[in-house]
Write an enzyme that holds these catalytic residues in place. Sequence first.
Site, short mmCIF file in Angstrom:
data_model
loop_
_atom_site.label_atom_id
_atom_site.label_comp_id
_atom_site.label_asym_id
_atom_site.label_seq_id
_atom_site.Cartn_x
_atom_site.Cartn_y
_atom_site.Cartn_z
CE1 TYR A 53 -3.22 -2.90 0.29
CE2 TYR A 53 -3.80 -2.11 2.52
CZ TYR A 53 -3.96 -3.08 1.23
OH TYR A 53 -5.02 -4.07 1.17
CG LEU A 238 -18.81 0.61 1.03
CD1 LEU A 238 -18.71 2.04 1.53
CD2 LEU A 238 -20.42 0.23 1.52
N GLY A 241 -16.72 1.47 -3.65
CA GLY A 241 -17.58 2.82 -3.51
C GLY A 241 -18.75 2.73 -4.55
CB THR A 244 -21.31 5.27 -2.26
OG1 THR A 244 -21.00 5.62 -3.52
CG2 THR A 244 -20.41 4.74 -1.26
N GLY A 245 -23.59 4.41 -4.56
CA GLY A 245 -24.43 5.06 -5.66
C GLY A 245 -23.65 6.14 -6.22
CE LYS A 246 -17.36 7.11 -4.43
NZ LYS A 246 -16.49 7.42 -3.52
#
Length: 347
Positions: A53, A238, A241, A244-246
């Site tokens: 990372y 998620l 992401g 989240t629907g973004k």
Amino acid sequence: MKYNPLGRTGISVSEICLGTMTWGSQNSEQDAHDQLDYAFSQGVNFVDTAELYPTTPLSPETYGDTERFIGTWIKARGNRGKVVLATKVAGPGRPYIRGGAPLSRASILEAIDASLQRLQTDYVDLYQLHWPNRGHYHFRNAWSYDPSKQDREKVAAELLEALETVGDLVKAGKVRALGLSNETAWGTMQMLRHAEEKGLPRVASIQNEYNLLYRAYDLDLAELSHHEEVGLLAYSPLAAGLLTGKYLDGARPEGSRVTKNGDLGGRYQPHQEPAVRAYVELARENGIDPAQMALAFCLTRPFMASVIIGATSMEQLKTDVAAKDLTLSADVVNGIRRIHRLYPAPM
């Protein structure tokens, strides 16, 4: 915050684990320290990182920075004994990490010492093999996965060598427990068999992807978790992401991961959109934040040891941590079941 056993180790981990893979690329050192302070104030005691990372994007220039940020936080706070710290040794394929060499005794020994130096600690609580030498179906590799090409003797020898090496690290006090990542049921069972037959460290956890869009763990690995007491550490709860629907309707919010990692590791493609839309609509119809619904679902799974959340802003982190207080109604649970039957494998 609830706490769950980490396998049979006697270590208790918070049901929410703070993920860190954006620290050093999307997040600064100060951001990392702020996130750690907030998470621990909310009862989180578990932090997951890796020598690889940050990953957003992967870069030889930033390699190891995430561990360094955690190390400076631990040193500044003087709280090592209160942190359950997990990191990972990289598998083969990254030229800037030990020349891309496969996992071996030499590479594990080199990696753990470098991680301990960056983390400014004498030991890690959980040391995970990031991905296996032999190949696997994770990282969207299911379409090309073919274990029939694996060399049986070579695979068996490599698994045993890795386990024996971690056993030596446990004896040396550098590692408390062993975890796997991006593993299969067969691979995990081989490690468990060797541990029992040879008195080596027992696998405590498996860190695999798990979310509303990707539920492969519900099958054979769920059975393994139950009978062998090996819990799941769910990464990408998620779906990078998506849940989240973004990103619906082609949206690409400024600074979001899709602007750094174009296809979200293969997740950002047309097949996921109807499923994501259905889950987001279900959440909103029930007055729930879509991200919190997705995380709360993961927290209900009987094989779950901890759900790994990651955030690039404090607002996201607060939303994600608050999922621990959300109880899903019967209507929501039944809605999730209905959508899963319609879209069982959209990624």
